[in-house]
Design a protein around this motif. Structure first.
Motif, short mmCIF file in Angstrom:
data_model
loop_
_atom_site.label_atom_id
_atom_site.label_comp_id
_atom_site.label_asym_id
_atom_site.label_seq_id
_atom_site.Cartn_x
_atom_site.Cartn_y
_atom_site.Cartn_z
N GLY A 1 0.82 -1.21 0.00
CA GLY A 1 0.00 0.00 0.00
C GLY A 1 0.85 1.26 0.00
N GLY A 2 0.20 2.38 0.29
CA GLY A 2 0.88 3.67 0.29
C GLY A 2 0.07 4.77 -0.35
N GLY A 3 -1.24 4.52 -0.57
CA GLY A 3 -2.12 5.56 -1.09
C GLY A 3 -1.80 6.00 -2.50
N TYR A 4 -1.12 5.16 -3.28
CA TYR A 4 -0.65 5.49 -4.63
C TYR A 4 0.31 6.69 -4.62
CZ TYR A 4 -4.22 2.32 -6.44
OH TYR A 4 -4.99 1.20 -6.71
N HIS A 5 0.73 7.08 -3.42
CA HIS A 5 1.70 8.17 -3.29
C HIS A 5 3.11 7.60 -3.18
CE1 HIS A 5 4.15 11.16 -1.10
NE2 HIS A 5 3.43 12.05 -1.75
N HIS A 6 3.26 6.52 -2.44
CA HIS A 6 4.54 5.84 -2.24
C HIS A 6 4.21 4.38 -1.96
CE1 HIS A 6 3.07 6.93 1.77
NE2 HIS A 6 3.69 5.84 2.19
N LEU A 7 5.21 3.58 -1.69
CA LEU A 7 4.98 2.17 -1.34
C LEU A 7 5.46 1.92 0.07
CD1 LEU A 7 5.97 0.25 -4.60
CD2 LEU A 7 3.70 0.93 -3.82
N ALA A 8 4.66 1.19 0.85
CA ALA A 8 4.98 0.85 2.23
C ALA A 8 5.87 -0.39 2.25
CB ALA A 8 3.70 0.61 3.03
N GLN B 1 -9.54 9.41 0.37
CA GLN B 1 -9.36 10.53 -0.53
C GLN B 1 -7.96 10.59 -1.12
OE1 GLN B 1 -11.90 12.37 -1.59
NE2 GLN B 1 -13.22 11.12 -0.27
N GLY B 2 -6.94 10.26 -0.33
CA GLY B 2 -5.58 10.30 -0.85
C GLY B 2 -5.37 9.32 -1.98
N SER B 3 -5.89 8.10 -1.83
CA SER B 3 -5.77 7.09 -2.88
C SER B 3 -6.52 7.53 -4.14
CB SER B 3 -6.31 5.74 -2.39
OG SER B 3 -5.54 5.24 -1.32
N ARG B 4 -7.72 8.06 -3.94
CA ARG B 4 -8.50 8.48 -5.11
C ARG B 4 -7.81 9.63 -5.84
NH1 ARG B 4 -14.78 10.51 -4.92
NH2 ARG B 4 -13.85 12.58 -4.69
N LEU B 5 -7.24 10.56 -5.07
CA LEU B 5 -6.55 11.70 -5.68
C LEU B 5 -5.40 11.23 -6.58
CD1 LEU B 5 -5.84 14.76 -5.88
CD2 LEU B 5 -4.46 14.45 -3.82
N HIS B 6 -4.58 10.31 -6.06
CA HIS B 6 -3.41 9.89 -6.83
C HIS B 6 -3.73 8.84 -7.90
CE1 HIS B 6 -1.28 11.68 -3.30
NE2 HIS B 6 -0.64 12.21 -4.31
N PHE B 7 -4.92 8.26 -7.83
CA PHE B 7 -5.32 7.30 -8.86
C PHE B 7 -6.11 7.98 -9.98
CE2 PHE B 7 -7.65 3.82 -10.81
CZ PHE B 7 -6.74 2.78 -10.79
N PRO C 1 0.16 23.21 4.38
CA PRO C 1 -1.09 22.69 3.82
C PRO C 1 -0.90 22.26 2.37
CG PRO C 1 -1.54 24.67 5.09
CD PRO C 1 -0.04 24.55 5.01
N GLY C 2 -1.38 21.05 2.06
CA GLY C 2 -1.27 20.53 0.71
C GLY C 2 0.07 19.94 0.36
N GLN C 3 1.03 19.97 1.28
CA GLN C 3 2.37 19.46 0.97
C GLN C 3 2.39 17.93 0.91
OE1 GLN C 3 5.42 21.05 3.55
NE2 GLN C 3 7.04 19.76 2.69
N HIS C 4 1.52 17.28 1.67
CA HIS C 4 1.48 15.81 1.67
C HIS C 4 0.03 15.37 1.77
CE1 HIS C 4 2.16 11.64 2.84
NE2 HIS C 4 3.41 11.79 2.43
N PRO C 5 -0.36 14.33 0.99
CA PRO C 5 -1.78 13.93 0.98
C PRO C 5 -2.29 13.41 2.32
CG PRO C 5 -0.40 12.34 -0.20
CD PRO C 5 0.45 13.54 0.06
N TYR D 1 -1.66 14.84 5.11
CA TYR D 1 -1.80 16.00 5.99
C TYR D 1 -2.17 17.21 5.13
CZ TYR D 1 0.75 12.86 9.09
OH TYR D 1 1.14 11.78 9.84
N MET D 2 -3.33 17.11 4.50
CA MET D 2 -3.74 18.16 3.55
C MET D 2 -3.93 19.51 4.21
SD MET D 2 -3.56 16.75 0.67
CE MET D 2 -4.33 18.02 -0.36
N ASP D 3 -4.22 19.52 5.52
CA ASP D 3 -4.38 20.79 6.24
C ASP D 3 -3.06 21.27 6.83
OD1 ASP D 3 -7.10 20.82 5.71
OD2 ASP D 3 -7.59 19.71 7.53
N GLY D 4 -1.98 20.52 6.58
CA GLY D 4 -0.70 20.86 7.17
C GLY D 4 -0.58 20.34 8.59
N ILE D 5 0.61 20.42 9.15
CA ILE D 5 0.83 19.96 10.52
C ILE D 5 2.06 20.66 11.09
CG2 ILE D 5 2.20 17.98 9.75
CD1 ILE D 5 1.12 16.42 12.17
N ALA D 6 2.00 21.01 12.36
CA ALA D 6 3.15 21.57 13.09
C ALA D 6 3.23 20.81 14.41
CB ALA D 6 2.98 23.06 13.32
N ASP D 7 4.07 19.79 14.44
CA ASP D 7 4.13 18.84 15.55
C ASP D 7 5.57 18.76 16.02
OD1 ASP D 7 4.26 16.60 17.20
OD2 ASP D 7 2.94 15.37 15.95
N ASP D 8 5.83 19.17 17.26
CA ASP D 8 7.18 19.17 17.80
C ASP D 8 7.45 17.99 18.73
OD1 ASP D 8 8.21 21.48 16.54
OD2 ASP D 8 7.09 22.77 17.91
#
Length: 588
Positions: free
Chosen positions: A44-51, A213-219, A534-538, A540-547
């Protein structure tokens, strides 16, 4: 062009290409004098990458059942953009012909249709289904070309069946997550179809609220029309030609909802397709073999017996392995009584064995699934330092404290595998600090230390060596440019006191990580953590700031700190000869 990469011991099988290219077929063939079944795996990997953990580890597990395996490294967003051959604003990518996509060495092999009655729309270009005047943004590759990659892989396995000692009439297909979607589409729409289908927490539908949604977007690209959504929703394409199917998932999968598996099962039942559906009560998405999960690890047992019933486990020794649960990725080593409901223990050999390094901890160390990436745990990157000399068994789980880890029976699960000479790395604190949650909170100088002692005593009871690791620090800079010494509260200090009184080796990763962040500075240290626009990775479409949680780069950096600390600790000298120093992992 489908490149072949041989990971088998048979030197007669040619490695077609020395240069890594995608799509690629990775072969894991057994050294067998008689033909055996073969299963093609789609990670798998959401058609973005492979796990990765849904590829080779699964192939090696199938090998233990006496089944040849292959992993298809199919085209994804990452591979397509890395190639630089694709323009996201180009209407489509479409292969000139099937022949052009299947090349071995300098020869080309034609791919005949095995299903002449298949939908004639299979070869239509994606551009025929989109309105040029609309705002729809197509994917980087025609969806049909993705199917062709899987069909070519199945065709190649059957074409070389005699050379590779494969039973051509027993070539199955297995897929996880988005790979499960591609596997299901191949089984429902493909001109070349598998003889058996296995799906792990699969994406099935692109329709309505249950779509990933991520899989559908990249497919399908952005804003696909309803006809394309329906055509590539696997549950809508089921007919009476599907092979027997095995499905497993979890009821609380937050990434790909259980409804996907239910929809596919309902469609299979409507067409009287033999199938099994296993829904576990709880488990995160992307578990793969699930070897560290207290309940989901059993899917491999059920799948093995299902494969046996369908004739995929041939020899007497293979059947014995399945019956004895030797095929499971984790070997059960003990049980309290012969009448227990749990699996009976299977003892591992201890004569001349090399130790296993067990990890008990929280999300900062845990393996992350495809839906969490690029978030990573440091425990994912320890194994490369040891190569094949030591097995790293990462049992860290997101969101756990010492209290909840013990309450869920996870330490007991580890104890059932411990052998004399093994090591248990223990790192908790982040979730013990959550005072608003009574199921997780521990007071640092009482409950927390008491729980740590339980981990220590359990390891020693089975002859293993406990090692305490203070929590990795949060990235919390003070005005003077230093990291807050209380970034994880009083827990690092409480762990130090426990190590001192219990005479346990201590790795002070809290101090080491603070020093790392301070050396990098407030800006550069952000790269170690989950900071995405935001939008940088499927995922985390809303973006993320996690320390608190790490990026791949951060997890790798912490893993190196831990291995470096092991090398410096005199009480862990027995581990030092096993640590490999390479250019990729420069340990000082």
């Amino acid at each position: 062009m489908l490149h072949i990469i041989n990971h088998s011991s048979d030197n007669d099988i040619r490695k077609i290409t020395e240069t890594h290219a995608v799509p690629a077929l990775h072969l894991y063939l057994l050294d067998s004098s008689t033909p055996r079944p073969c299963i093609l795996i789609l990670p798998g990997g959401g058609y973005h990458h492979l796990a990765d953990h849904e590829g080779e580890p699964v192939a090696r597990w199938l090998n233990t059942l006496g089944i040849h395996a292959a992993v298809l490294e199919y085209s994804t967003f990452d591979s397509l953009t890395d190639k630089g051959n694709f323009n996201p604003h180009d209407p489509t990518f479409s292969a000139e012909s099937d022949d052009d996509l299947l090349q071995t060495d300098t020869s080309k092999t034609t791919m005949p249709s095995e299903n002449s009655t298949a939908d004639s729309s299979h070869n239509r270009s994606f551009s025929q289904h989109t309105d040029p005047a609309s705002d729809a943004v197509p994917p980087l590759i025609d969806p049909h070309a993705r199917l062709q990659e899987t069909e070519q892989a199945l065709h190649l396995l059957r074409q070389h069946a005699r050379e590779w000692r494969i039973l051509p009439e027993q070539t199955g297909l297995m897929g996880f997550s988005a790979g499960g979607h591609l596997a299901a589409l191949t089984a429902t729409m493909g001109r070349i179809r598998p003889h058996l289908l296995l799906l792990g927490y699969p994406v099935i539908t692109f329709r309505g609220p249950y779509a990933h949604q991520g899989s559908r977007l990249h497919f399908l690209g952005e804003s696909p029309d309803i006809a394309m959504i329906d055509q590539f929703s696997a549950e809508r394409q089921v007919d009476n030609r599907l092979p027997p199917t095995f499905i497993w998932t979890t009821a609380d999968d937050a990434s790909v909802t259980v409804h996907n598996s239910l929809l596919f099962s309902e469609a299979l039942a409507a067409h009287r397709i033999p199938h099994e559906l296993h829904i576990m009560e709880s488990g995160r998405h992307g578990l793969g073999l699930a070897q560290t999960h207290p309940s989901c690890h059993r899917w491999t047992e059920w799948a093995a017996h299902w494969l046996d019933r369908h004739g995929y486990i041939h020899s007497t020794s293979d059947k014995a392995a399945a019956d004895d649960v030797l095929f499971t990725p984790c070997l059960f080593t003990r049980n309290s009584t012969p009448d227990s409901d749990h699996h009976q223990p299977i003892s591992r050999q201890t004569d001349g064995r090399r130790p296993t390094l067990f990890i008990a901890g929280d999300s900062t160390a845990a393996i992350k699934g495809a839906s969490d990436k690029p978030m990573s745990g440091w425990g994912e990157y320890v194994q490369p330092y040891f190569g094949s000399s030591i097995t790293v068994a990462n049992h860290a789980i997101n969101g756990r404290s010492t209290r909840s880890f013990l309450a869920e029976g996870r330490l007991e699960y580890i104890a059932n595998q411990l052998q004399p000479g093994d090591y248990l790395l223990i790192q908790f604190g982040h979730n013990d600090e959550k005072s608003a949650d009574p199921m997780r909170y521990t007071e640092p100088h009482t409950d927390y230390r008491y729980n740590l002692q339980k981990f220590i005593d359990t390891a020693r009871q089975y002859g293993a060596i406990p090692v305490l690791l203070t929590s990795v620090s949060r990235r919390r800079f003070l005005s003077n440019g230093t990291i807050d010494p209380l970034a994880v509260g009083a827990y690092p200090e409480a762990m130090k006191q426990t190590a001192l009184t219990a005479h346990v080796p201590l790795l002070d990763i809290f101090t080491a990580s603070r020093q790392l962040y301070e050396a990098l500075g407030e800006t550069a240290s952000m790269d170690l953590f989950m900071h995405l626009r935001p939008g940088q990775h499927p995922n985390y479409m809303d973006g993320i700031a996690d320390d608190t949680h790490f990026s791949v780069q951060g997890a790798q950096a912490i893993a190196e700190l831990i291995v470096s600390a092991i090398l410096r600790h005199p009480e862990l000298a027995a581990l030092h000869p096993y640590i490999e120093r390479t250019q990729e992992h420069s340990v000082h």
